[in-house]
Design a protein around this motif. Structure first.
Motif, PDB file in Angstrom:
ATOM      1  N   UNK A  27       0.758  -1.333  -0.066  1.00  0.00           N
ATOM      2  CA  UNK A  27      -0.017   0.058  -0.002  1.00  0.00           C
ATOM      3  C   UNK A  27       0.815   1.185  -0.043  1.00  0.00           C
ATOM      4  N   UNK A  28       0.345   2.169  -0.571  1.00  0.00           N
ATOM      5  CA  UNK A  28       0.832   3.442  -0.582  1.00  0.00           C
ATOM      6  C   UNK A  28       0.952   4.428   0.849  1.00  0.00           C
ATOM      7  N   UNK A  29       1.935   4.970   1.214  1.00  0.00           N
ATOM      8  CA  UNK A  29       2.063   6.017   2.142  1.00  0.00           C
ATOM      9  C   UNK A  29       1.300   5.679   3.430  1.00  0.00           C
ATOM     10  N   UNK A  30       1.451   4.339   3.883  1.00  0.00           N
ATOM     11  CA  UNK A  30       1.063   3.906   5.220  1.00  0.00           C
ATOM     12  C   UNK A  30       2.217   3.237   5.838  1.00  0.00           C
ATOM     13  N   UNK A  31       2.244   3.378   7.474  1.00  0.00           N
ATOM     14  CA  UNK A  31       3.195   2.456   8.006  1.00  0.00           C
ATOM     15  C   UNK A  31       3.024   1.024   7.842  1.00  0.00           C
TER      16      UNK A  31
END
Length: 194
Positions: free
Chosen positions: A134-138
């Motif tokens: 996924x993009x841009x999640x920790x």
């Protein structure tokens, strides 16, 4: 000398295979089938997917008796090890390590700052990631399942199977899945209790 170790292992009830687990320079137990990567989590997810597998990250620490149990008992069990090797790419992390890690949100951290950021405080902690990065999640937000601690063979193996079967997308919670599998194993005579 090896015969003496094997005889001692037999006396105290350990498998001879448990003695073959080696410690690395970082004090962590090593499996020769764990993957060595640059710890870029998005890249590792894609590499695992390209091999038809899922990524699982294992956080461990020097001197962890539960990590030793995981390696010497669970990962030494052929049924467990073969299932994991066939379906997962395993990357080991040192809870207090200084190796560089790239989170899914692009942040560059050390292993120890990543563990703090993601809230992992127990060792071993197994973190199961989705099939696609996924993009841009920790990582902690992206994880489809997390297993803190070392459990018995069937709990451990069933978590890997539940993730492999994408149980987290369905209505059957892991605990219900695990109970159903345990009942099946008892009916087949493969298990007395866990």
């Amino acid at each position: 000398m090896r015969r003496a170790f094997i005889a001692l292992a037999a006396i105290v009830g350990l498998s001879a295979q448990a003695w073959s687990v080696e410690l690395g320079e970082d004090g962590l137990h090593k499996q020769n089938w764990f993957s060595m990567t640059f710890r870029d989590v998005a890249e590792d997810i894609e590499t695992a997917k390209a091999d038809g597998k899922r990524l699982v990250m294992i956080f461990e620490q020097r001197g962890c008796i539960y990590c030793a149990k995981m390696h010497e008992e669970l990962l030494a069990d052929p049924e467990v090890a073969e299932f994991i090797k066939a379906n997962f790419m395993v990357v080991q992390y040192n809870m207090f390590g200084d190796e560089e890690v790239t989170d899914l949100d692009g942040e560059t951290l050390t292993e120890k700052t990543a563990a703090r950021k993601w809230g992992y405080v127990f060792t071993p902690t197994l973190v199961f990631l989705p099939e696609d990065a996924p993009d841009n999640v920790p990582v902690a937000q992206a994880a489809v399942a997390t297993m803190p601690g070392a459990f018995g063979k069937w709990t451990f193996l069933n978590m890997f199977k539940w993730v492999s079967e994408k149980g987290y997308e369905g209505e059957e919670h892991f605990q219900k899945y695990h109970a159903r599998i345990i009942n099946q194993l008892r009916e087949e005579g493969r298990l007395n209790a866990e």
